[in-house]
Design a protein around this motif. Structure first.
Motif, short mmCIF file in Angstrom:
data_model
loop_
_atom_site.label_atom_id
_atom_site.label_comp_id
_atom_site.label_asym_id
_atom_site.label_seq_id
_atom_site.Cartn_x
_atom_site.Cartn_y
_atom_site.Cartn_z
N THR A 190 1.39 1.50 -6.41
CA THR A 190 3.16 0.63 -5.31
C THR A 190 1.95 -0.70 -5.09
O THR A 190 2.72 -1.43 -5.07
N ASN A 226 4.46 5.10 13.10
CA ASN A 226 5.46 6.10 11.82
C ASN A 226 6.28 6.79 12.50
O ASN A 226 6.71 7.04 11.49
N ILE A 280 10.72 -0.52 6.48
CA ILE A 280 11.29 -0.31 5.04
C ILE A 280 12.67 0.67 5.05
O ILE A 280 12.29 0.93 4.13
N TYR A 329 11.57 -4.20 -8.86
CA TYR A 329 10.66 -3.52 -8.01
C TYR A 329 9.74 -3.95 -7.70
O TYR A 329 9.29 -3.34 -6.56
N ILE A 354 2.54 0.18 4.77
CA ILE A 354 2.14 0.84 4.61
C ILE A 354 0.25 0.75 5.01
O ILE A 354 -0.44 0.93 5.69
N ILE A 363 -2.01 0.22 8.31
CA ILE A 363 -1.70 2.07 8.85
C ILE A 363 -2.85 2.64 7.90
O ILE A 363 -3.22 3.93 8.69
N PRO A 384 -2.40 9.89 2.58
CA PRO A 384 -1.21 9.76 2.30
C PRO A 384 -0.27 10.47 4.02
O PRO A 384 0.44 9.98 4.28
N ILE A 431 0.85 7.97 6.37
CA ILE A 431 1.17 6.69 6.34
C ILE A 431 3.07 7.88 6.70
O ILE A 431 3.06 8.70 6.23
N SER A 432 4.15 6.65 7.53
CA SER A 432 4.87 7.20 8.39
C SER A 432 6.19 8.23 6.69
O SER A 432 5.55 7.55 5.39
N VAL A 460 9.04 7.97 5.93
CA VAL A 460 9.85 6.69 5.98
C VAL A 460 9.23 5.78 4.17
O VAL A 460 9.30 5.49 2.90
N GLY A 461 8.24 5.56 4.47
CA GLY A 461 7.19 5.10 3.62
C GLY A 461 6.88 5.82 2.34
O GLY A 461 7.15 5.15 1.34
N VAL A 505 9.86 6.20 -0.04
CA VAL A 505 9.90 4.73 -0.81
C VAL A 505 8.97 4.56 -1.98
O VAL A 505 8.84 4.40 -3.18
N ILE A 506 7.73 5.13 -1.40
CA ILE A 506 7.00 5.32 -2.92
C ILE A 506 7.10 6.15 -3.48
O ILE A 506 7.70 5.68 -5.08
N LYS A 563 10.48 6.97 -4.58
CA LYS A 563 10.82 6.25 -4.96
C LYS A 563 10.79 5.71 -6.53
O LYS A 563 11.92 5.99 -6.98
N PHE A 564 9.64 5.19 -6.43
CA PHE A 564 9.15 4.70 -7.70
C PHE A 564 8.92 5.98 -8.52
O PHE A 564 9.45 5.80 -9.69
N VAL A 565 8.66 7.03 -8.16
CA VAL A 565 8.09 7.55 -9.15
C VAL A 565 9.06 8.58 -9.71
O VAL A 565 9.59 8.68 -10.65
N GLY A 583 10.42 4.58 -13.94
CA GLY A 583 9.78 5.76 -12.94
C GLY A 583 8.83 5.98 -13.25
O GLY A 583 8.82 6.94 -14.51
N ILE A 584 7.45 6.62 -12.67
CA ILE A 584 6.31 7.46 -13.88
C ILE A 584 7.18 9.04 -13.89
O ILE A 584 6.80 9.46 -14.98
N ALA A 637 16.28 8.85 4.01
CA ALA A 637 15.26 7.71 2.42
C ALA A 637 15.83 7.79 2.06
O ALA A 637 15.98 7.00 0.24
#
Lengths: 276, 332
Positions: free
Chosen positions: A31, A210, A230, A241, A252, A255, B146, B149-150, B152-153, B156-157, B159-161, B173-174, B274
């Protein structure tokens, strides 16, 4: 345990442990990398790793589109304010429970623990109604209050477990020397408690930062913090993208830096001091 | 904008001053009322009241935030969609006959069984590995990342995968890129029932593994060396040592980890919201309630009933956890 491990075995373990580590870190890394690519390079086939034209255009675009700094300020105010107020209310409570325990102290602590385990959905709607009534919906003040409330049990517990590690003989000695309650708190207790208080503040700041359930439900445009920022980007359809990656990275990054230094605090807080 | 910030800061400052003033004044009043006399019975009384002045605000706030709303929700769950008329148990009978609710329950149960268990197992394995490898501390810090990270965050990450470009060869997408690379066919995974639930769980496992790893790693280091040496002398294999010597000694910690994650899992909301918003049979209780209350439906009776079901389902784990805490406190 270390002694039983031979050298070649250790190398094998190292490779395996680091592979798992990189595997787990990969989505984050990817990312971040994508956020520095142009849209064309972001979808290049085969994918580009480090050798692409690094650019900041996505960050600029995201800031222009949705004003990142407004959300960032809101996050700072909400997380900072709720942590500050919560800690101020919790310090005397934890102090008195740690040093002047009564028969009820255990029950109070366990009751606080149970409140943190209850799902927030159960109390959402009544609080929502109260917020409408008081005009607190979509205000930072309202969120400061709510986040202070939901994290209060953790703050009290954390402080309680830290305070209990302070030897009470020292307080008795101060009392013998005729220290008043106020100077006992200010000059004896506080200096010894500062590491614990600092850890509690750090943990609570991260939790408040968070928090998404309450912030998403009780804010709209005005008071929304980064979690809402987010969430507003959570549908990639129609978006680009690389820009989406930039938005997530911006959300992020603060944090991640804080989290790196606060493993211990996070673990201790989330287990209510069961694990030190 | 800057005006708003100032007003927020002023509000916080007022709050700080208010709290400080409360503690100051309430203590002064106590001293004034019962006096500074050194007569034993008065002094005892004074020092019995004082702790309540300190604990009071925290308790009061929790009461306002928790006890009142829980009863309010319970009350509303027996009323109709606009909270006007009593409808008895009809919200609950509707709920238990609703097919979507059945799927939701099944999903929550799957989350509860899979996520805490896998997080704990992965955390344990990684803790053992990292303890026996070079630069293990740094590797552990990366694996813990990880956790900060929230949800939600993290969503989103991921979602790319899981991203799906449509029916084309170039999948960014991975997951789909891997599937295509191994000769498979790219799919819209998040819309593929049952698999999609697992994919959502992977996100939470990804977050919680680091948490489990840190706690279990600390427990592993607490296992006395002598017990291991004794086992080695007796000719135990490494597998036997792990399962028969180490695991029993850290069992209490494993339970802490499992229950802590289990309570979190029952409340899961952000990730589903999300990622799929409960579509394609990925609904969970918290999001179902959210749907009925705030999105479209606006039926506060049914929403409250779902909230009550969720709260009741947490209670057994909660009681178990509290009992464990109580025992621990007694042991001290």
């Amino acid at each position: 345990m270390a002694r039983t491990t031979t050298s070649s075995r250790k190398t094998f373990n190292t490779v395996l442990a680091w592979s798992i580590g990189l595997l787990i870190f990969f989505p984050i890394l990817w990312t971040i990398l994508t956020s520095f690519k142009s849209e064309g390079q972001a979808i290049a086939d085969p994918p580009l790793f480090f050798f692409f034209d690094w650019t900041l255009e996505n960050y600029i675009a995201v800031q222009e589109r949705s004003d990142y700094f407004k959300f960032l300020t809101n996050s700072l105010i909400i997380a900072g304010g709720s942590t500050l107020l919560g800690t101020l209310i919790a310090i005397p409570a934890a102090w008195s429970m740690a040093f002047v325990p009564s028969r009820r102290t255990k029950d109070i602590l366990l009751w606080m623990l149970s409140t943190k385990m209850l799902p927030a959905v159960g109390v959402l709607y009544p609080i929502y109604l109260v917020f409408i009534e008081l005009g607190l919906l979509d205000t930072r003040t309202g969120l400061v209050i709510v986040l202070m409330l939901i994290n209060m049990p953790i703050i009290v517990w954390m402080l309680y477990t830290y305070f209990r590690e302070i030897p009470s003989e020292i307080l008795e000695a101060a009392r013998m020397d005729g220290a008043s309650l106020r100077s006992e708190i200010l000059y004896v207790l506080t200096p010894m408690a500062i590491p614990g208080i600092a850890s509690t503040i750090l943990l609570n700041f991260i939790l408040a930062w968070n928090e998404a359930f309450w912030t998403l439900n009780l804010t709209a445009a005005k008071a929304a913090p980064l979690t809402a920022f987010i969430a507003s980007y959570s549908s990639p359809e129609g978006l680009f993208y690389a820009k989406l990656s930039a938005a997530s990275t911006m959300a992020i990054a603060p944090i991640l830096v804080l989290g790196w230094f606060s493993q211990k605090q996070l673990v201790r807080g989330l287990t209510f001091g069961a694990v030190k | 904008m800057s005006e708003h910030i100032t007003s927020a800061l002023v509000a916080i400052a007022i709050g700080v001053l208010g709290i400080l003033a409360y503690f100051w004044i309430s203590n002064a009043i106590l001293d004034a009322l019962i006096g500074r006399s050194r007569r034993p019975n008065k002094e005892v009384l004074r020092e019995q009241i004082r702790p309540w002045l300190f604990v009071g605000p925290a308790l009061l706030f929790l009461f306002v935030y928790l006890v009142y709303p829980v009863f309010e929700t319970l009350y509303l769950s027996f009323k109709d969609e606009n909270s006007r008329e009593f409808v008895g148990f009809s919200n609950y009978t509707w709920l238990f006959n609703d097919p979507e609710f059945h799927i939701t329950l099944r999903n929550n149960l799957m989350w509860l069984l899979i996520v805490p268990t896998l997080s704990t197992i992965f955390g344990l394995v990684i803790a053992v590995l990292a303890d026996r490898s070079r630069w293990g501390t740094i590797a552990k810090s990366i694996i813990f990342m990880p956790m900060a990270i929230s949800f939600v965050g993290a969503s989103v990450i991921w979602k790319f995968v899981y991203h799906y470009n449509g029916d084309v060869a170039n999948q960014i997408g991975i997951l789909n890129a891997l599937v295509v690379a191994f000769g498979g066919e790219a799919q819209f995974w998040l819309a593929t029932p049952l698999w999609n639930n697992l994919l959502l769980m992977v996100i939470l496992i990804w977050i919680q593994t680091g948490f489990a790893m840190v706690i279990l790693g600390a427990a592993l280091r607490g296992v006395p060396e002598e017990t291991l040496e004794a086992a080695i002398i007796d000719g135990a294999t490494e597998i036997q040592i792990f399962f028969k010597i180490i695991i029993p000694q850290i069992m209490a910690t494993i339970v802490v980890v499992w229950t802590t994650i289990a309570i979190l899992v029952l409340k899961v909301f952000d990730i589903v919201l999300a990622m799929t918003n409960g579509q394609w049979e990925t609904q969970v209780l918290a999001n179902l309630m959210y749907d009925w209350m705030f999105r479209g439906a606006g039926d506060f009776g049914r929403g409250s009933a779902i909230a009550i079901v969720l709260m009741i389902s947490v209670i057994p784990i909660m009681i178990w956890n509290i009992r464990r805490f109580r025992q621990e406190e007694m042991g001290r």
